[in-house]
Design an enzyme around this catalytic site. Structure first.
Site, short mmCIF file in Angstrom:
data_model
loop_
_atom_site.label_atom_id
_atom_site.label_comp_id
_atom_site.label_asym_id
_atom_site.label_seq_id
_atom_site.Cartn_x
_atom_site.Cartn_y
_atom_site.Cartn_z
N GLU A 51 0.81 -1.22 0.00
CA GLU A 51 0.00 0.00 0.00
C GLU A 51 0.85 1.27 0.00
OE1 GLU A 51 -2.58 -3.20 1.94
OE2 GLU A 51 -0.49 -2.52 2.16
N PHE A 113 -11.80 -6.60 14.09
CA PHE A 113 -10.70 -7.10 13.26
C PHE A 113 -10.37 -6.11 12.15
CE2 PHE A 113 -9.34 -9.65 9.52
CZ PHE A 113 -8.10 -10.07 10.03
N GLN A 114 -9.12 -5.75 12.06
CA GLN A 114 -8.59 -4.81 11.07
C GLN A 114 -9.29 -3.45 11.14
OE1 GLN A 114 -8.33 -6.74 7.17
NE2 GLN A 114 -6.27 -7.46 7.71
N LYS A 163 -17.52 -0.62 5.31
CA LYS A 163 -17.87 -1.60 4.27
C LYS A 163 -19.37 -1.61 3.97
CE LYS A 163 -17.19 -6.41 2.87
NZ LYS A 163 -16.59 -7.73 3.20
N MET A 469 24.31 9.29 3.15
CA MET A 469 24.19 10.61 3.76
C MET A 469 24.42 10.54 5.27
SD MET A 469 23.85 13.79 3.06
CE MET A 469 22.88 14.24 1.62
#
Length: 558
Positions: A51, A113-114, A163, A469
């Site tokens: 993602e 959940f999630q 959802k 760096m």
């Protein structure tokens, strides 16, 4: 007509001119992905490996096209994986709309959940965010999100959709895309007159331009302005391409890794004209010694930036392109020959060191060859580190929207995802991503995405087997205590590229640079060039942190 929330979302995206989404599916967005299947002839979805890659791809797409980039992720870890990409876009004022799924309304706030509170998490790094709790509000929210992302100072907006909202039905009524006005309400005759008085009374003006010039599509107006008042022009990292690097008035980048000419010009000028720039710490360094002899004229769309880091004498709030157009109408051409002769003398006296004619393989030489072989007509993305600064210094950017890099957040792992978005947004252009071996390791999984969609990106790894760096700082300021910055790992980047389905080349000799780049450009698929460079090469010039910008280290002898 009655449509599901998922279909309403896609219809609204089409209204906004969206034909490309970068994303990764999951349970909370299954209804959206089911609709994407139906809309696949009108909206193309690019499945990234992660993602974060989707967020960076949407960002790169937006920077190159000037349109809104769109990314899509599921709830929970899918949503949180977007956060770094959203923050990157926020810091660099890039218009992105991030769409996330969430658990159904009746499960919100129950540690389901999630489930995460993604609107709470992203509140400090978005212009605005929404959670949709009524399907009847969805269309209006999507339209508002796109408007907010583009209006005024651009930036990311997040839409979180539970959802069940995507499954419920509501009446959908098409609406035209809302016009995005340019902000002009504060561009007054009084403010313009004050600015013109400052410009006319100045004998040593310096233009310091930033990313706002590119965001407002004001490069042509800036060129006309600089030539009219005959002033030197320096750019911030985000301003690269906003003024042609081949122009005689260009002095190079300003700040910590700016040219000595730019930094001395800022120290000696009597008027500093800041255009679409925010006086970041990497530009200003020691505030009380920055432009000590100058009055400061600040032109910016965001009034919050005025007097935030540096005190100004006068300012104009408004769209940069519109402000410059108004100023150009009222200004006449002047010479300022003495000041410009001095600037040209400084450029001759303190040039960038380049490849120094050494026999060794150097990043400077590689970048100069990429510029030569592309005719300066490539889009160049970068990761973050030494290679990023070398790119800004040695590749001559002459047009806006050709440099894609994380400036404000400094996000390692940004460039490959962003170059994917850039290549999708500009399919006719040659896209290079300049990386360090440390940055490449972070998100090299997106090579799979480039291969899957046959995107002919050329990944150039400046491989010094170190976090270059950070190692440079350890060498200069920590008595060479190289704590956890040596990367003597066994990864074979050529074999890795081949395993992903890309082409890989090893580059170890200066005399092979041109041939290797030509071979890479002849390929019509992703290429990885592993460039073995010396671990102790450093980025110069450099201003030590906290020092005035005129105290420039030019090389190890300073």
């Amino acid at each position: 007509m009655q449509l599901t929330g998922a279909d309403i979302l896609l219809e609204c995206l089409l209204e906004q001119g969206v034909d490309t989404i970068f994303g990764f599916p999951g349970g909370a967005v299954l209804n959206i992905y089911d609709s994407l299947y139906k809309y696949r002839d009108r909206i193309r979805h690019y499945l990234t490996s992660h993602e974060q890659g989707a967020a960076h791809a949407a960002d790169g797409y937006a920077r190159v096209t000037g349109k809104v980039g769109v990314c899509l992720a599921t709830s929970g870890p899918g949503a949180t994986n977007l956060v770094t990409g959203i923050a990157t876009a926020y810091m660099d004022s890039v218009p992105v709309v991030a769409i996330t799924g969430n658990v159904p309304l009746n499960l919100l706030g129950k540690d389901s959940f999630q489930e995460v509170d993604i609107t709470g998490i992203t509140m400090p790094i978005t212009k605005h965010n929404f959670i949709v709790k009524d399907v009847n509000d969805l269309a209006d929210i999507v339209r508002r999100a796109f408007y907010i992302a583009q209006e005024g100072r651009p930036g990311p907006v997040l839409i979180d959709i539970p959802k069940d909202i995507t499954a419920q039905k509501a009446e959908y009524t098409p609406a035209p895309k809302r016009e995005i006005p340019r902000r002009t309400e504060y561009i007054s005759e009084k403010a313009l007159a004050h600015a013109i008085d400052l410009i006319r009374s100045s004998s040593k003006p310096l233009i310091y331009a930033g990313g706002g010039v590119i965001a407002s599509d004001a490069a042509q107006e800036l060129l006309e302005f600089a030539e009219k008042i005959n002033a030197p022009v320096t750019l911030s990292l985000m301003g690269m391409g906003g003024f042609p690097a081949t122009h005689p008035n260009y002095t190079g980048m300003i700040g910590m890794h700016g040219t000595k000419t730019s930094n001395m010009a800022a120290t000696q000028c009597d008027l500093l004209i800041a255009i679409g720039a925010r006086f970041s710490d990497r530009v200003v360094s020691k505030v009380e010694r920055f432009a000590p002899h100058a009055r400061i004229l600040h032109i910016d769309i965001d009034e919050a930036e005025v007097n935030k880091n540096v005190r100004t004498s006068r300012f104009i709030i408004g769209d940069v392109r519109e402000v410059l157009r108004e100023l150009n109408k009222r200004l006449e051409r002047v010479e300022r020959r003495e000041w410009m002769d001095y600037i040209q003398d400084m450029k001759t006296k303190y040039p960038l060191s380049g490849s120094n004619g050494k026999d060794m393989l150097t990043p400077q030489y590689i970048l100069e060859k990429i510029y030569e072989l592309t005719g300066g007509d490539a889009i160049v993305a970068t990761e973050v580190g030494q290679h990023q600064i070398w790119t800004a210094q040695y590749y001559k950017f002459t047009r806006p929207r050709t440099f894609v890099s994380s400036g404000g957040l400094g996000t390692m792992g940004f460039g490959l995802g962003a170059s994917i978005g850039a290549q999708v947004g500009a399919p006719g252009k040659r896209v290079f991503n300049i990386a360090g071996d440390g940055s490449f390791r972070m998100n090299m999984n997106e090579l799979a995405t480039a291969v899957e969609y046959n995107l002919p990106i050329i990944e150039v790894i400046m491989n010094n087997h170190a976090l270059g760096m950070v190692r440079q700082w350890q060498n200069l300021f920590y008595d060479s205590r190289y704590s956890q910055t040596t990367l003597d790992r066994c990864t074979d980047f050529v074999k890795l590229a081949e395993a992903f389905g890309a082409v890989g080349y090893n580059l170890t000799r200066k005399e092979d640079v041109e041939e290797t780049i030509r071979k890479a450009m002849a390929q019509n698929r992703p290429v990885v060039i592993n460039c073995e460079i010396d671990r102790d090469l450093k980025v110069y010039p450099m201003v030590p942190p906290g020092a005035p910008i005129d105290e420039v280290i030019m090389d190890m002898g300073d």
